[in-house]
Design a protein around this motif. Structure first.
Motif, PDB file in Angstrom:
ATOM      1  N   ARG A 112      -5.412   5.924  -8.433  1.00  0.00           N
ATOM      2  CA  ARG A 112      -6.210   7.147  -8.575  1.00  0.00           C
ATOM      3  C   ARG A 112      -6.147   7.690  -9.999  1.00  0.00           C
TER       4      ARG A 112
ATOM      5  N   ASP B 212       0.829  -1.214   0.000  1.00  0.00           N
ATOM      6  CA  ASP B 212       0.000   0.000   0.000  1.00  0.00           C
ATOM      7  C   ASP B 212       0.858   1.256   0.000  1.00  0.00           C
TER       8      ASP B 212
ATOM      9  N   HIS C   9      -0.877   3.796  -4.684  1.00  0.00           N
ATOM     10  CA  HIS C   9      -2.176   4.424  -4.445  1.00  0.00           C
ATOM     11  C   HIS C   9      -2.450   5.502  -5.494  1.00  0.00           C
TER      12      HIS C   9
END
Length: 421
Positions: A105, A96, A101
């Motif tokens: 997006r 993560d 991330h």
């Protein structure tokens, strides 16, 4: 540096290693043929220095976000909070992490399945084509495509098949002759601001089973709903295999991006040489890009202003006799032709406080150098009118009537009439 300091520096400076004959010959040719003969001992890229009153039309920061206080604060907060920064290749990233991330997006925003952040747009394009280019695959490249795309073909050891700029018919003829392969285009071309006929090009790719690569460096952030780019704006995201971009334009950062399927992302990440053998982005870079994405989504007013500014300046330059018809976007090319003439144009503009970007070989063909004016959303009409006035005043000084682009665009009779008036 005073005379004593200069003397001390000279005595301390290490001696250069002698150049082997083959290197000396190669470098001498550059200084003799370009610097001395063509540029008369100067340098085409080095003109005057702008002052506080100058109008700068050189930046790719189209939405004026590079110095946005929220982007700066995001970097500061990240630097202060981070006490365990690990510098390593992106192939080791999993779990993560902030980079993974942001990749998710960016993919959701662009309406693509997945994306891969790279060190630059150049690295993205070179690494993509180098990794997917199976031996013997023909690569169909628009003649105006960015240098990084051509370099990707060379790195893959493949043969490029150039097709005429923005000409789907010629592309289809080439494919019928050479077979299915990879099609490479920009959505908006960086030199002239011309926009690719993406729907027609994608249709050709679909008819012939080709891979489609679209470089959205100059449209991501500035075009389409929420700045998603032209591929998403035209509803083509499910028909384009790869969307690439430099995030050093509207995103005003130092990164690149490849958006594609998750399967292809996994393949590229572990087969692209730039991805394998370069360190990943640093946490504060990721923080800045993430905050910039938030700002770009809500920048509808800035995009409207950008497009209005570009249309206004292009319309008035066209009326003055400049051949700017080939483009529609925020980059406007004053194509003066030979490099000697581009130096004259550069000096005429800069002496009056207008600064554009010089484009010459290898960025353009040898005899098609130009000054690019990059429009910003925050250029005022007062500034744009000053640029227009300057371009009106210098037409005879720069011999606009005899530029190859003027004759090619059929502008000469109108220009003669305008000058007479």
């Amino acid at each position: 540096m005073n005379e004593f300091e200069a003397s001390s520096y000279s005595s301390l400076r290490p001696k250069s290693v002698a150049e082997p004959t083959f290197l000396k010959r190669h470098v001498d040719h550059y200084f003799r043929e370009r610097v001395e003969k063509t540029w008369k001992g100067g340098h085409i890229m080095h003109g005057r220095q702008p002052d506080a009153n100058s109008i700068l039309m050189v930046t790719n920061d189209y939405l004026d976000l590079a110095n946005h206080p929220e982007v700066i604060q995001a970097q500061i907060d990240c630097l202060r909070a981070s006490d365990n920064t690990v510098v390593m290749s992106g192939v080791y990233l999993h779990g993560d992490s902030p980079q993974l991330h942001l990749e998710r997006r960016m993919a959701r925003w662009m309406r693509m399945e997945s994306s891969l952040l790279c060190q630059s747009g150049y690295a993205a394009n070179v690494g993509l084509i180098q990794s997917i280019g199976a031996p013997g695959t023909p690569v169909y490249v628009d003649m105006f495509a960015h240098a990084s795309l051509w370099e990707g073909v060379r790195s893959a050891g493949l043969e490029w098949k150039p097709f005429r700029h923005n000409d789907p018919s010629h592309l289809e003829t080439m494919i019928k002759r050479n077979g299915a392969g990879i099609i490479v285009v920009d959505s908006i071309y960086s030199t002239t601001g011309s926009i690719a006929p993406l729907k027609e090009l994608v249709a050709v790719a679909n008819r012939h089973g080709c891979v489609m690569i679209v470089d959205e460096s100059h449209s991501l952030g500035t075009h389409g709903d929420q700045g998603r780019g032209l591929v998403a704006g035209l509803g083509l995201e499910s028909q384009v295999h790869f969307v690439t971009a430099s995030l050093a334009k509207a995103f005003a950062g130092r990164a690149g991006l490849i958006a594609c399927s998750e399967r292809l992302r996994q393949f590229i990440k572990y087969n692209s040489f730039p991805a394998i053998f370069s360190s990943s982005l640093l946490p504060h870079d990721i923080a800045a890009l993430s905050r910039t994405l938030d700002l770009i989504k809500g920048a509808n007013h800035e995009r409207e202003r950008l497009h209005a500014n570009a249309a206004y300046l292009r319309r008035h330059l066209d009326a003055l006799g400049y051949n700017v018809d080939s483009g529609e976007a925020q980059m406007i090319a004053l194509e003066s032709g030979p490099e000697e003439q581009t130096i004259v144009l550069r000096d005429a503009l800069e002496s009056r406080g207008v600064f554009g970007s010089v484009f010459c070989a290898p960025a353009t063909a040898t005899k098609r150098s130009l000054i690019r004016l990059s429009v910003n959303c925050n250029h005022s009409y007062s500034q744009l009118n000053r640029v227009i006035d300057v371009c009106r005043d210098i037409r005879n000084e720069v011999d606009l009537a005899n530029w190859p682009s003027t004759r090619r665009g059929g502008k000469r009779p109108a220009l003669v009439r305008a000058n007479a008036a």
